[in-house]
Design an enzyme around this catalytic site. Structure first.
Site, PDB file in Angstrom:
ATOM      1  N   SER A 139      -4.056 -10.964  -5.314  1.00 31.37           N
ATOM      2  CA  SER A 139      -4.003  -9.540  -4.988  1.00 31.37           C
ATOM      3  C   SER A 139      -3.851  -8.707  -6.255  1.00 31.37           C
ATOM      4  O   SER A 139      -3.032  -9.004  -7.126  1.00 31.37           O
ATOM      5  CB  SER A 139      -2.825  -9.254  -4.046  1.00 31.37           C
ATOM      6  OG  SER A 139      -2.622  -7.863  -3.917  1.00 31.37           O
ATOM      7  N   LYS A 160      -0.866 -11.818  -1.011  1.00 28.37           N
ATOM      8  CA  LYS A 160      -1.627 -13.054  -1.177  1.00 28.37           C
ATOM      9  C   LYS A 160      -1.939 -13.303  -2.652  1.00 28.37           C
ATOM     10  O   LYS A 160      -1.962 -12.378  -3.469  1.00 28.37           O
ATOM     11  CB  LYS A 160      -2.922 -12.990  -0.372  1.00 28.37           C
ATOM     12  CG  LYS A 160      -3.891 -11.913  -0.822  1.00 28.37           C
ATOM     13  CD  LYS A 160      -5.122 -11.896   0.065  1.00 28.37           C
ATOM     14  CE  LYS A 160      -6.107 -10.814  -0.391  1.00 28.37           C
ATOM     15  NZ  LYS A 160      -7.311 -10.773   0.461  1.00 28.37           N
ATOM     16  N   ASP A 206      -3.351  -2.627  10.045  1.00 35.52           N
ATOM     17  CA  ASP A 206      -3.260  -3.054  11.444  1.00 35.52           C
ATOM     18  C   ASP A 206      -4.167  -4.238  11.747  1.00 35.52           C
ATOM     19  O   ASP A 206      -3.768  -5.186  12.430  1.00 35.52           O
ATOM     20  CB  ASP A 206      -3.651  -1.898  12.376  1.00 35.52           C
ATOM     21  CG  ASP A 206      -2.605  -0.803  12.424  1.00 35.52           C
ATOM     22  OD1 ASP A 206      -1.418  -1.100  12.189  1.00 35.52           O
ATOM     23  OD2 ASP A 206      -2.976   0.354  12.700  1.00 35.52           O
ATOM     24  N   SER A 250      -6.293  37.769   8.668  1.00 35.41           N
ATOM     25  CA  SER A 250      -6.623  39.159   8.989  1.00 35.41           C
ATOM     26  C   SER A 250      -6.643  39.370  10.496  1.00 35.41           C
ATOM     27  O   SER A 250      -6.799  38.423  11.274  1.00 35.41           O
ATOM     28  CB  SER A 250      -7.992  39.520   8.411  1.00 35.41           C
ATOM     29  OG  SER A 250      -9.019  38.819   9.099  1.00 35.41           O
ATOM     30  N   GLN A 282       2.739   2.832   2.301  1.00 34.84           N
ATOM     31  CA  GLN A 282       4.095   2.684   2.817  1.00 34.84           C
ATOM     32  C   GLN A 282       4.831   1.523   2.157  1.00 34.84           C
ATOM     33  O   GLN A 282       6.033   1.604   1.896  1.00 34.84           O
ATOM     34  CB  GLN A 282       4.060   2.474   4.334  1.00 34.84           C
ATOM     35  CG  GLN A 282       3.626   3.685   5.129  1.00 34.84           C
ATOM     36  CD  GLN A 282       4.631   4.821   5.085  1.00 34.84           C
ATOM     37  OE1 GLN A 282       5.815   4.618   4.819  1.00 34.84           O
ATOM     38  NE2 GLN A 282       4.158   6.034   5.339  1.00 34.84           N
ATOM     39  N   GLY A 290       0.828  -1.195   0.000  1.00 31.01           N
ATOM     40  CA  GLY A 290       0.000   0.000   0.000  1.00 31.01           C
ATOM     41  C   GLY A 290       0.862   1.245   0.000  1.00 31.01           C
ATOM     42  O   GLY A 290       1.960   1.267  -0.563  1.00 31.01           O
ATOM     43  N   ALA A 338      -5.250  -6.561   9.943  1.00 33.26           N
ATOM     44  CA  ALA A 338      -4.932  -7.818   9.252  1.00 33.26           C
ATOM     45  C   ALA A 338      -3.629  -8.432   9.738  1.00 33.26           C
ATOM     46  O   ALA A 338      -3.333  -9.598   9.437  1.00 33.26           O
ATOM     47  CB  ALA A 338      -4.852  -7.577   7.748  1.00 33.26           C
ATOM     48  N   HIS A 377       4.145   0.662  12.539  1.00 32.84           N
ATOM     49  CA  HIS A 377       3.275   1.194  13.591  1.00 32.84           C
ATOM     50  C   HIS A 377       3.251   0.163  14.702  1.00 32.84           C
ATOM     51  O   HIS A 377       3.292  -1.044  14.446  1.00 32.84           O
ATOM     52  CB  HIS A 377       1.870   1.442  13.032  1.00 32.84           C
ATOM     53  CG  HIS A 377       0.869   1.934  14.028  1.00 32.84           C
ATOM     54  ND1 HIS A 377       1.151   2.900  14.971  1.00 32.84           N
ATOM     55  CD2 HIS A 377      -0.442   1.598  14.217  1.00 32.84           C
ATOM     56  CE1 HIS A 377       0.064   3.134  15.694  1.00 32.84           C
ATOM     57  NE2 HIS A 377      -0.907   2.358  15.260  1.00 32.84           N
TER      58      HIS A 377
END
Length: 333
Positions: A48, A45, A80, A249, A25, A23, A82, A105
């Site tokens: 895909s 997989k 995450d 402003s 990343q 994806g 999966a 992550h």
């Protein structure tokens, strides 16, 4: 902070890296690793739709299990929700002592959804930007700042390996910050929920509703609370809050100082603390897992309710008039 001189590129060049997922990343990591002289394979997989793209871009692709067996550094960049199943079914059976399991992550490690063997190095390399930016900066000879963390380090070489990986995707050109899986995960989730996604979205919708309920045309409400938000965020992104206030402003600045604290008050901060506690104690992740185990029914219902909000209807109509706005495929189809 770590930079190019603090990282040894030859470390990752001496390893075989399997990137699971292609994806935002995944494609940036894979292509930049390859361009840095690293052996790379992409795990996807069978069936895909991304497999053809991987091959077109000159990378080897195989199943996640086959890639995990081949690699000695595995970067898990699938969604995450999966990752735990991919780890259990495809990665864990193919791990060997001395392998390294990397993440972009920290959620699955920090909350114990994935529990790697003690003999495996567990680390994180997390660019602080979307994949297309990571790749573009790399190609331009620059980089996007990265976070690194090491959760398991049986060899004592985990940090050096993570730094080497970060260098291979351009991170050390901009700067690499050392953190922990805990801090990265909890701050990332809090930022998404309280400010970036949840908080901002609800603020925009509430402002739109108040204006329309007060008799103003929905088109004007859309422009004032959503369309112009990008102008303000861009100024903050470029130079902070002070730069934004300098650029607007005096009327807007003065009104913001007076009215902003009436919208975001002490009660708001108390509720933000409740959100943070739900993240820290694992309550949010329990709900996330329950949603996945329930077939994503709760998420699908929330999505349905969201797209039916009037701001989405008027927004699509107005964006049709804006030739300068890049339209998502889902909206132009």
């Amino acid at each position: 902070m770590f930079y190019d001189d603090d990282a040894d590129l030859t470390i990752i060049q001496g390893r075989k890296v399997g990137v699971i997922g292609y994806g935002s990343q995944g494609h940036a990591h894979s292509l930049s690793l390859r361009d840095s002289g690293v052996q790379v394979k992409v795990g996807l997989k069978e069936g895909s739709k991304s497999r053809a793209k991987v091959s077109e871009q000159g990378l080897d692709v195989d199943t996640p299990a086959a890639v995990a067996k081949w690699a000695d550094v595995i970067m898990l960049l699938a969604p995450d929700t999966a990752q735990a199943d991919i780890f259990k079914n495809d990665i864990e059976p193919n791990l060997s002592d001395g392998d390294a399991l990397f993440f972009g992550h920290g959620l699955n490690i920090h909350f114990g959804l994935i529990k790697p063997p003690a003999e495996v190095t567990v680390a994180m390399v997390a660019p602080k930007g979307p994949g297309h930016l990571v790749r573009r900066q790399f190609v331009d000879g620059k980089g996007v700042p990265c976070l690194i963390a090491v959760d398991q380090d049986p060899t004592g070489k985990g940090e050096a390996l993570a730094l080497s990986y970060a260098k291979a995707i351009g991170g050390t050109r901009a700067g690499v910050i050392k953190t922990t899986f805990k801090d990265e995960t909890e701050t990332d989730l809090f930022g998404e929920q309280a400010v970036l996604c949840g908080g901002t979205e609800e603020l925009v919708k509430a402002g739109f509703d108040v204006m329309v309920e007060s008799g103003y045309p929905p088109e004007m409400a859309y422009f004032e609370v959503l369309h112009e938000l990008k102008l303000i965020v861009d100024l903050m992104y470029e130079g902070g809050i002070a730069r934004m206030n300098y650029s607007v402003s005096d009327t807007a600045e003065f009104g913001g100082y007076l009215s902003g604290p009436r919208v975001i008050d002490a009660g708001t901060k108390d509720r933000m603390r409740e959100i943070l506690r739900d993240i820290q104690n694992g309550d949010f992740v329990k709900k996330l897992v329950a949603n996945v185990e329930g077939g994503n029914k709760q998420l699908e219902q929330l999505r349905k309710e969201n797209v039916e909000h009037p701001i989405e209807v008027v927004g699509k109509r107005l964006r049709d008039l804006m030739s300068w706005v890049d339209r998502p495929i889902t909206e132009t189809a």
